[in-house]
Design a protein around this motif. Structure first.
Motif, PDB file in Angstrom:
ATOM      1  N   ARG A 181      -5.460   6.621  -5.338  1.00  0.00           N
ATOM      2  CA  ARG A 181      -4.234   7.450  -5.687  1.00  0.00           C
ATOM      3  C   ARG A 181      -3.699   7.741  -6.638  1.00  0.00           C
ATOM      4  N   TYR A 233      -8.872   5.409   4.354  1.00  0.00           N
ATOM      5  CA  TYR A 233      -8.704   6.079   2.610  1.00  0.00           C
ATOM      6  C   TYR A 233      -9.744   5.826   1.759  1.00  0.00           C
ATOM      7  N   ILE A 240      -7.130   1.048  -2.643  1.00  0.00           N
ATOM      8  CA  ILE A 240      -6.817   2.636  -2.206  1.00  0.00           C
ATOM      9  C   ILE A 240      -5.292   3.414  -3.604  1.00  0.00           C
TER      10      ILE A 240
END
Ligand code: NAP
Length: 523
Positions: A44, A111, A40
């Motif tokens: 990001r 996610y 995740i």
């Protein structure tokens, strides 16, 4: 050298000059919370070409495999979750394992990790290709995939350890390890033996005691058991936490502070703050209040400093020994027989079901990670550690193992919530990958000097750690490796967080593929 079986999108190599393009920029090995968190956070940060490999048929790691009765977290749930995905739906202060498993699956879906993951996929080996600066990862089925970088999120407490007791295979009844609980086995009205009194047994024993006819607990080393500030979180409280500004943050801060005091500070700063001595008093008081029989109390009293080995937290474990159907057996085990357990005094304790609460491989050969890793110039990771003792720069990087980053490497984990570790290590890795991108480098390798300096600094802090200043001789603690080292990170959590963002970038060498291709002169 084997050729990579191309599978999935490839990322163009920056400044590629004919060097082989990897199948993925990043392969993450492990679908536990470490692998999920790293995935995740990498995504990001703009590193979306990753493939996550997981041996099991579901996500969650420990929380996927451990489904024994009473399984739950030993760190308040407010602190045992990602900072970027704080939920307030926990049913208790210390959530049951099933909720952690659901949390892992929730993160995977929210996610978009699932789409970039392969379950039921076992990594058999990993080898670094010096020419192309990539890792080749061999999977079961003889498939090979390649990646510029590997994030090893393989955990440590994952491979169940069978006890070294003769005859385990000869037991005629049901036998199961705590981490592979067989839910088809009905314990109702059965005579049950459990070997071990670690964190798993502490949760199982009170959970099954009222159901079984007889429960014999085979204890080798008593565990420090502290009261657990647990309780149900009724829906009005959960709702309040989700709507009152700052209440969630406050609950997290209080939980983290509690964890910090009970482990990292108590263990690593024992020489400054005698928290462990206070904890021992609390543990002894808890024992006195819980167990009436003085002989039982004596047997349950640990004779090593609190903190030498992983303590347990339970309000029900010690009390369970007051039950007439629960027997504490402290005579050493001689053998497992077809009928049960034979102790050194010659008694055969006949049982129907045998539970092995005997823990996991930790520093055992072939466990860190559980497959061979061959780095630059064919250097073997396990051999490196055998010859040089366990070490890794900030628990992440090892010299001669470029582009290989561990979440839970030696001297990485300081004992706070694993989520701190996952986020801290992921930030360190992301900082490296961003720098590599900026410098158009394809090889990121920690320098021998930076690693040696870090290792030395860790060793120097021993004079304040409970492991080396406390009475640890009789603890039988898996924290200690074969060299007598304790490869935990001797630092407060704030320090580990600061370091992730501020470690000197010149601790690493960032190089370009073209710089070491034989046909290309170095630039
Ligand atoms: P563990 O802490 O390693 O405990 C293993 C137990 O088995 C010990 O009591 C050990 O005795 C005993 N044992 C091993 N071999 C034996 C033998 N041959 N004869 C007699 N006794 C033997 O394992 P665990 O309880 O599964 O816990 C492992 C770790 O997992 C924990 O420390 C914790 O980090 C994690 N965990 C966490 C939670 C949670 O957060 N709630 C729950 C469960 C586990 P000795 O002590 O004498 O070696």
């Amino acid at each position: 050298m084997t050729h990579a079986v191309r599978s999935g999108a490839a990322t163009p190599t920056p400044a590629s000059t004919g060097a082989r393009i990897p199948d993925h920029e990043i392969v993450i090995i492990g679908g536990g919370l470490s692998g999920i968190g790293a995935a995740i956070m990498l995504d990001r940060a703009g590193f979306s070409d990753y493939l996550l490999l997981e041996e099991g048929d579901g996500f969650g790691g420990a929380w996927h495999w451990n489904t024994y009765p009473g399984v739950g977290v030993d760190i308040p749930s407010f602190a045992y979750q990602f900072s970027f995905e704080q939920i307030t739906g926990w049913s208790r202060v210390y959530a049951p394992g099933v909720e952690l498993k659901a949390y892992a699956e929730h993160c995977v879906d929210k996610y978009d990790v699932r789409r970039r993951s392969r379950l039921r996929t076992t990594v058999l080996a990993a080898a670094y290709d010096d020419a192309d600066d990539l890792w080749e990862i061999r999977l079961d089925g003889d498939e090979v995939i390649s990646a510029r970088y590997v994030v090893a999120a393989t955990g440590v407490l994952t491979k169940p350890k069978e006890p070294e007791i003769p005859g385990v295979g000869e037991f005629a009844g049901e036998v199961m390890h705590t981490a592979r609980w067989d839910h088809s086995v009905d314990l109702n009205g059965k005579r049950v033996a459990i070997i071990g009194t670690g964190a798993s047994a502490v949760q199982i024993i009170p959970s099954i005691a009222s159901e079984v006819e007889q429960l014999t607990v085979f204890q080798r080393t008593p565990i420090w058991c502290l009261p657990k500030p647990d309780g149900a979180l009724p829906w009005p409280l959960r709702t309040a936490l989700s709507i009152i500004p700052a209440s969630k943050a406050l609950a997290r801060l209080v939980s983290q502070t509690y964890v910090e005091i009970t482990f990292p500070l108590a263990a690593h700063f024992h020489g400054y703050v005698p928290t462990a001595s206070f904890g021992e008093k609390l543990g002894l008081l808890h024992l006195r209040r819980s167990v009436k029989n003085p002989d039982l109390r004596r047997k349950l009293t640990p004779h090593y400093s609190l903190g030498c080995k992983r303590p347990s937290f339970s309000n029900t474990y010690l009390r369970t020994f007051n039950r007439p159907n629960v027997h504490l057996q402290t005579d050493s085990i001689e053998a497992i027989t077809p009928k049960g357990v034979r102790t050194a005094d010659g008694t055969e304790h006949e049982v129907d079901v045998l539970i092995l609460a005997t823990g996991f491989k930790v520093f055992d050969k072939g466990n860190m990670p559980p497959f061979p890793v061959s780095g630059a110039d064919g250097q073997d990771l396990e051999t490196f550690w055998t010859e040089n003792r366990f070490q890794a720069y900030q628990g992440i990087s090892v010299p001669a193992f470029p582009n290989w980053f561990s979440i839970l490497g030696p001297y990485g984990y300081n004992g706070s919530s694993y989520f701190n570790l996952i986020e801290t290590q992921s930030r360190h890795i992301i900082r490296l990958l961003k720098t590599a991108r900026k410098r158009k480098a394809t090889r990121v390798e920690v320098t021998e000097e930076a690693n040696a300096e870090y290792f030395e600094a860790a060793l120097k802090r021993r004079d304040k750690q409970v492991f080396f200043q406390g009475r640890c001789a009789g603890a039988n603690s898996y924290y200690f490796d074969d060299n007598g080292d304790v490869p935990l990170r001797p630092a407060a959590t704030l320090e580990t967080m600061w370091e992730a963002d501020h470690f000197p970038l010149d601790a690493y060498q960032f190089t370009d593929t073209t710089a070491h291709l034989p046909t290309q002169p170095a630039r």
